[in-house]
Motif scaffolding. Structure first.
Motif, short mmCIF file in Angstrom:
data_model
loop_
_atom_site.label_atom_id
_atom_site.label_comp_id
_atom_site.label_asym_id
_atom_site.label_seq_id
_atom_site.Cartn_x
_atom_site.Cartn_y
_atom_site.Cartn_z
N THR A 143 -0.39 4.73 -14.03
CA THR A 143 -1.70 4.06 -14.08
C THR A 143 -1.60 2.54 -14.04
O THR A 143 -2.61 1.86 -13.97
CB THR A 143 -2.45 4.46 -15.37
N ARG A 144 -0.37 2.02 -14.06
CA ARG A 144 -0.20 0.56 -14.11
C ARG A 144 0.89 0.12 -13.13
O ARG A 144 2.02 0.61 -13.20
CB ARG A 144 0.16 0.14 -15.52
N LEU B 114 -2.35 -4.14 -11.68
CA LEU B 114 -3.34 -3.24 -11.12
C LEU B 114 -3.35 -2.00 -12.00
O LEU B 114 -2.32 -1.30 -12.11
CB LEU B 114 -3.00 -2.86 -9.68
N ASN B 115 -4.46 -1.75 -12.66
CA ASN B 115 -4.62 -0.55 -13.47
C ASN B 115 -5.51 0.42 -12.71
O ASN B 115 -6.54 0.04 -12.19
CB ASN B 115 -5.27 -0.89 -14.83
N ARG B 116 -5.07 1.70 -12.68
CA ARG B 116 -5.92 2.70 -12.03
C ARG B 116 -5.86 4.03 -12.73
O ARG B 116 -5.13 4.24 -13.62
CB ARG B 116 -5.61 2.89 -10.56
N GLY C 217 -6.47 -5.32 -5.27
CA GLY C 217 -7.03 -5.02 -6.58
C GLY C 217 -6.24 -5.53 -7.76
O GLY C 217 -6.62 -5.31 -8.91
N GLN D 70 0.83 -1.20 0.00
CA GLN D 70 0.00 0.00 0.00
C GLN D 70 0.87 1.26 0.00
O GLN D 70 0.54 2.25 -0.65
CB GLN D 70 -0.95 0.00 1.20
N LEU E 228 1.84 1.80 -3.56
CA LEU E 228 0.70 2.30 -4.35
C LEU E 228 0.36 3.75 -4.01
O LEU E 228 -0.10 4.48 -4.88
CB LEU E 228 -0.51 1.39 -4.12
N ASP E 229 0.61 4.16 -2.77
CA ASP E 229 0.28 5.52 -2.33
C ASP E 229 1.44 6.50 -2.46
O ASP E 229 1.25 7.70 -2.20
CB ASP E 229 -0.16 5.50 -0.86
#
Length: 143
Positions: free
Chosen positions: A103-104, A141-143, A121, A91, A94-95
């Motif tokens: 984005t990936r 993980l795509n965001r 995710g 995390q 990711l943060d």
């Protein structure tokens, strides 16, 4: 609980803590050849270490590539597993503000850890493969 996560781009004391966790888990427990584990690319990565009461307990590294943020070398010392520390370090990656706009996020997960990544995710893609004698799957993980 006194938990903190440190990161470094240098091969300094934080990196040495990450290295000691990887040595214990990947080389000591899983029998991975040290030359494969310490492949000469650590200097290009950002290393993250979870400390509990100032003791290093979990680690991961991340590298920005043409394909996104590549997460690797996720490991938790045996005595500290199943307490959420690997999820904490993931995390944190990711943060991390350095990855704003990315984005990936992708990784090659050991088959036994797929569930952990799914809780964040990540989804599996492609076929399972063997790496260092251990079954892995690609996850993204795509965001």
């Amino acid at each position: 609980m006194d938990l903190k996560i440190e990161r470094t781009d240098a091969l300094n004391d934080i990196y040495q803590d990450a290295r000691s966790i990887r040595q214990a888990v990947f080389v000591g427990e899983q029998g991975i050849n040290p030359q494969l584990e310490f492949d000469g690319t650590d200097g290009q990565a950002t290393h993250y270490v979870v400390y509990v009461q100032n003791q290093p307990v979990a680690t991961a590294r991340a590298t920005v590539t043409d394909h996104g943020v590549h997460i690797q070398r996720v490991a938790t010392l045996a005595a500290f597993r199943h307490q959420g520390y690997a999820k904490n370090v993931l995390q944190a990656i990711l943060d991390d503000e350095r990855y704003v706009g990315q984005t990936r996020f992708y990784l090659g997960a050991q088959q036994t850890a797929v569930g952990l990544y799914q809780t964040l995710g990540f989804r599996q893609f492609g076929q399972p493969f063997m790496e260092v004698g251990i079954r892995h799957v690609n996850m993204v993980l795509n965001r």
